[in-house]
Design an enzyme around this catalytic site. Structure first.
Site, mmCIF file in Angstrom:
data_model
loop_
_atom_site.group_PDB
_atom_site.id
_atom_site.type_symbol
_atom_site.label_atom_id
_atom_site.label_comp_id
_atom_site.label_asym_id
_atom_site.label_seq_id
_atom_site.Cartn_x
_atom_site.Cartn_y
_atom_site.Cartn_z
ATOM 1 N N GLY A 99 1.451 -2.821 -0.043
ATOM 2 C CA GLY A 99 1.020 -3.485 1.180
ATOM 3 C C GLY A 99 -0.371 -3.027 1.574
ATOM 4 N N GLY A 100 -0.449 -2.047 2.473
ATOM 5 C CA GLY A 100 -1.724 -1.592 3.033
ATOM 6 C C GLY A 100 -2.826 -1.340 2.015
ATOM 7 C CD GLU A 153 8.687 -3.241 -0.479
ATOM 8 O OE1 GLU A 153 7.555 -3.029 -0.911
ATOM 9 O OE2 GLU A 153 8.903 -3.990 0.493
ATOM 10 C CB SER A 188 3.301 4.753 2.011
ATOM 11 O OG SER A 188 3.567 4.302 3.327
ATOM 12 C CG ASN A 241 3.392 -8.202 1.002
ATOM 13 O OD1 ASN A 241 2.913 -9.259 1.433
ATOM 14 N ND2 ASN A 241 4.400 -7.581 1.588
ATOM 15 C CD1 TRP A 242 -3.344 -8.450 -0.225
ATOM 16 C CD2 TRP A 242 -4.307 -10.471 -0.139
ATOM 17 N NE1 TRP A 242 -4.287 -8.508 -1.221
ATOM 18 C CE2 TRP A 242 -4.894 -9.735 -1.186
ATOM 19 C CE3 TRP A 242 -4.754 -11.767 0.097
ATOM 20 C CZ2 TRP A 242 -5.918 -10.254 -1.993
ATOM 21 C CZ3 TRP A 242 -5.762 -12.293 -0.707
ATOM 22 C CH2 TRP A 242 -6.335 -11.533 -1.737
ATOM 23 C CE LYS A 243 3.126 -5.178 4.389
ATOM 24 N NZ LYS A 243 3.996 -4.212 5.020
ATOM 25 C CD GLU A 248 6.472 -6.005 6.911
ATOM 26 O OE1 GLU A 248 5.869 -7.018 6.544
ATOM 27 O OE2 GLU A 248 6.063 -4.849 6.680
ATOM 28 N N GLY A 302 4.530 1.123 5.327
ATOM 29 C CA GLY A 302 3.483 1.141 6.353
ATOM 30 C C GLY A 302 3.482 2.414 7.185
ATOM 31 C CG HIS A 306 8.881 -7.547 2.922
ATOM 32 N ND1 HIS A 306 8.779 -6.861 4.113
ATOM 33 C CD2 HIS A 306 8.024 -6.946 2.071
ATOM 34 C CE1 HIS A 306 7.883 -5.886 3.971
ATOM 35 N NE2 HIS A 306 7.414 -5.918 2.738
#
Ligand code: PEP
Length: 254
Positions: free
Chosen positions: A235-236, A168, A214, A9-11, A98, A174, A96
């Site tokens: 993600g990151g 999640e 993470s 997930n590159w956001k 976010e 993150g 998600h």
């Protein structure tokens, strides 16, 4: 046997040009790898170019980060399931944290999106997870059950089999703070039990449940080898092709 599914997930990161060079690097890192299904989830604007590249890479599919549930109309700034299918998008991340926290998405809205995704043959990756406050109050089961029941309302077992759940915990996204493998396994087993209640035990046993929060190369292996963890939503660490490739490879190793 549930095939592991590792998603990037590159956001709101990476232009389409950056995405193309990421894919070139990833291809080199993962030559002939087929130990897990890989899903690349870029921004909407990178879907067209990545679609061309990914269509030639077996074992890798394309996902989107969100969509609107109506097929067309006066919804400025939104994208429909049909528009995503135009680029052979296979998965769509829905609910998600976010989206839930920043954009106020409710289980009711997420449920409409889940149904619209299925109607367009898109597979939802449905995200659920508790906040730190909810975990500290020992309410995570209650929160997960409510999110699952609300977001999956009205689905049949066949549609459930074409849905991936991503657990999640919000406090692990993150933050660099990962759930321990035991905490993650316990939550995944609870999710599977809840799916058995909503659908049936045979369906629940086949659904893939990813962990997200993470995930990094150094914690992936232990998480991914828990009995109810069938993959990762990353993600990151998915922004670097080497890190992401290591996580993908961890899914295959015993
Ligand atoms: C995510 O955004 O779904 C996620 C899990 O992010 P990170 O890996 O950066 O915690």
């Amino acid at each position: 046997m549930r095939k592991k599914i590792i998603a990037a997930n590159w956001k709101m990161n990476m232009t389409s040009g950056e995405g193309v060079s990421f894919m070139e690097d990833l291809k080199l890192e993962l030559k002939n790898f087929d130990g897990a299904e890989i899903v690349i989830i870029p921004s909407f604007t990178a879907l067209p170019r990545l679609s061309e590249i990914i269509s030639e890479l077996p074992g890798i599919t394309l996902g989107a980060q969100n969509m609107w549930h109506e097929p067309s109309g006066a919804f400025t700034g939104e994208v429909s399931a049909g528009m995503l299918r135009e680029f052979f998008t296979r998965y769509v991340v829905l609910g998600h944290s976010e989206r839930r926290i920043i954009f106020g998405e409710t289980d009711e809205l997420v449920n409409k999106k889940v149904k619209a995704a299925h109607a367009a043959s898109l597979r939802p990756i449905l995200c659920v997870g508790e906040t730190l406050e909810e975990r500290d109050a020992d309410r995570h089961h209650e929160v997960l059950a409510k999110q699952l029941k609300g977001s999956l309302a009205g689905l049949d077992a066949e549609q459930m089999l074409d849905t991936v759940i991503a657990y999640e915990p919000v406090w692990a996204i993150g933050t660099g703070r990962t759930a321990t493998p035991e905490q993650a396994q316990e939550a995944h087993a609870f999710i599977r039990k809840t799916l058995a209640e909503i659908f049936d035990p045979a369906t629940a046993a086949k659904v893939r449940i990813q962990y997200g929060g993470s995930v990094k190369p150094d914690n992936a292996k232990e998480l991914l080898h828990q009995p109810d963890i069938d993959g990762a939503l990353v993600g990151g660490a998915s922004l670097d092709p080497r890190s992401f490739a290591k996580i993908v490879q961890a899914a295959a190793r015993k």
